[in-house]
Design a protein around this motif. Structure first.
Motif, mmCIF file in Angstrom:
data_model
loop_
_atom_site.group_PDB
_atom_site.id
_atom_site.type_symbol
_atom_site.label_atom_id
_atom_site.label_comp_id
_atom_site.label_asym_id
_atom_site.label_seq_id
_atom_site.Cartn_x
_atom_site.Cartn_y
_atom_site.Cartn_z
ATOM 1 N N ALA A 7 116.424 -51.249 -101.572
ATOM 2 C CA ALA A 7 115.135 -51.751 -102.251
ATOM 3 C C ALA A 7 114.104 -52.448 -101.402
ATOM 4 N N VAL A 8 114.906 -53.410 -100.520
ATOM 5 C CA VAL A 8 113.970 -54.383 -99.985
ATOM 6 C C VAL A 8 113.033 -53.836 -99.163
ATOM 7 N N ARG A 9 111.711 -54.429 -99.352
ATOM 8 C CA ARG A 9 110.584 -54.243 -98.453
ATOM 9 C C ARG A 9 109.561 -55.245 -98.821
ATOM 10 N N SER A 10 108.562 -55.626 -97.692
ATOM 11 C CA SER A 10 107.731 -56.368 -98.234
ATOM 12 C C SER A 10 106.390 -56.076 -99.002
ATOM 13 N N GLY A 11 106.129 -57.014 -99.887
ATOM 14 C CA GLY A 11 105.328 -56.617 -101.068
ATOM 15 C C GLY A 11 106.020 -56.273 -102.546
ATOM 16 N N LEU A 12 107.447 -56.198 -102.365
ATOM 17 C CA LEU A 12 108.183 -55.899 -103.592
ATOM 18 C C LEU A 12 108.288 -57.358 -104.235
ATOM 19 N N SER A 13 108.039 -57.602 -105.677
ATOM 20 C CA SER A 13 108.183 -58.787 -106.186
ATOM 21 C C SER A 13 109.922 -59.173 -106.297
ATOM 22 N N ALA A 14 110.114 -60.391 -106.095
ATOM 23 C CA ALA A 14 111.454 -60.736 -106.094
ATOM 24 C C ALA A 14 112.321 -60.448 -107.234
ATOM 25 N N ARG A 15 111.509 -60.513 -108.441
ATOM 26 C CA ARG A 15 111.997 -60.223 -109.905
ATOM 27 C C ARG A 15 112.452 -58.830 -109.941
ATOM 28 N N GLU A 16 111.766 -57.952 -109.408
ATOM 29 C CA GLU A 16 111.935 -56.218 -109.309
ATOM 30 C C GLU A 16 113.209 -56.289 -108.182
#
Length: 356
Positions: free
Chosen positions: A257-266
């Motif tokens: 799921a890691v990608r730039s723009g993803l919230s760390a909480r998500e």
């Protein structure tokens, strides 16, 4: 690289309407100046940057620091700032509110009654969270050492060996492979102690049929690695294999799921949701991970309460775990470089269920 880092801090000063900023955290001083001594302060304003240290580091500062005026103090660093009028004409000066002690803050107010000192949390850390190419390469070097030591240490893990012996061997081997130091106190926990997420190595001897969790890392050029693996010593039964599979699946889902723009909480929720669906949420009590760099724990925070957003250039740990009291625990951790559309796992240490 140092110039660009200073320029990014100066942009923050503009945004916050600060005349200057005092940097006191050693890792942030190293990030912004290259200085590795234990006693220093930086003063960064729009026009200049100063480094203050004491006479022990006179020669070292000449070797390590470029682009700064270096002031060597024979007195306290704050007293030298006052005597040399190094904050003259400044009215709003920021400082690291999450590092400077209250006593030091009171001393600043006493020495500089005309200046308003404003605590700012994570000003430098927010800049340092995005790594440049040289920083990423240093982290990669540290990761390679830790991965190798994990593979090499497996042959030592057997019944009768004390946790402390394994921890000492890990520290020794990391240094022999070129590390400056351990990233933190080596964690080796076995049997029921593997249910202690941050239990330090003890004099306990490993027994057949136990899980053993190893959590360790090292420092290269000041930058850190952080690896966790859980292995079995002989047959451990169905339940151990079950929780191992759940933790590994949760970690792999989060990495995907890691990608730039993803919230760390998500991102935290990706792993937590899966563990919840398998009935073990109450046994996963810590955050999914953390940023990694000159500090072992830095921005972004990867937790259920984090307000951070992943950015390309972040290096984060992803380390879900399940810890069953009086039974044992499993944690699996990798260091992951955040890119625009994906995450790149830096570790190569095996993650299959290892039975020794």
């Amino acid at each position: 690289m140092i110039r660009k880092r200073i320029a990014n801090v100066r942009k923050k000063l503009d945004d916050l309407e600060l005349d200057a900023f005092l940097v006191s955290l050693p890792s942030n001083i190293r990030y912004l100046s290259g200085f590795t001594g234990s006693n220093a302060l930086l003063i960064i304003s729009q026009r200049r940057q100063l480094l203050l240290t004491d006479s022990r580091y006179r020669q070292q500062s000449k070797q390590e620091v470029r682009g700064y005026r270096v002031v060597v103090s024979d007195d306290g660093l704050f007293e030298t700032i006052a005597r040399e009028s190094l904050l003259a004409r400044f009215r709003r000066v920021g400082f690291e509110g999450n590092h400077l002690s209250y006593t030091a803050y009171q001393n600043l107010k006493k020495l500089f009654p005309g200046i308003r000192f404003l605590p700012k949390v994570s000003l430098v850390e927010s800049v340092a969270a995005v790594k440049d190419a040289s920083e990423i390469e240093s982290i990669r070097k540290a990761v390679r050492i830790t991965d190798k030591v994990f593979r090499d240490i497996l042959g030592m893990i057997r019944p009768g060996v004390r946790e402390l012996e394994i921890a000492a061997e890990i520290s020794y081997r990391q240094r022999m492979e070129g590390a400056e130091r351990d990233a933190f106190d080596v964690i080796v926990t076995s049997g029921w102690r593997s249910a202690l997420p941050h239990g330090r190595a003890s004099a306990k001897r490993i027994r057949a049929g136990e899980l053993v969790t190893l959590d360790f890392g090292c420092s290269v050029d000041g930058y850190h690695s952080d690896l966790t693996r859980t292995v079995a010593v002989g047959s451990t039964g169905r339940r151990a294999r079950e929780i191992y599979r759940i933790v590994l699946d949760a970690q792999e889902r989060a990495i995907e799921a890691v990608r730039s723009g993803l919230s760390a909480r998500e991102l935290d929720e990706v792993a937590r949701r899966y563990i919840r669906s398998r009935g073990y949420e109450r046994y996963f009590g810590h955050s999914l991970g953390h940023g990694l760099g000159l500090q072992v724990h830095e921005l972004p925070k990867v937790s259920s309460r984090s307000k951070d957003t992943l950015q390309a250039g972040n290096v984060i740990s992803i380390e879900p775990g399940i810890y069953l009291p009086n039974f044992g625990g499993v944690r699996i951790e990798d260091d992951v470089l955040v890119a625009n559309a994906h995450g790149l796992v830096l570790n190569t240490a095996p993650k299959e269920f290892v039975v020794l």
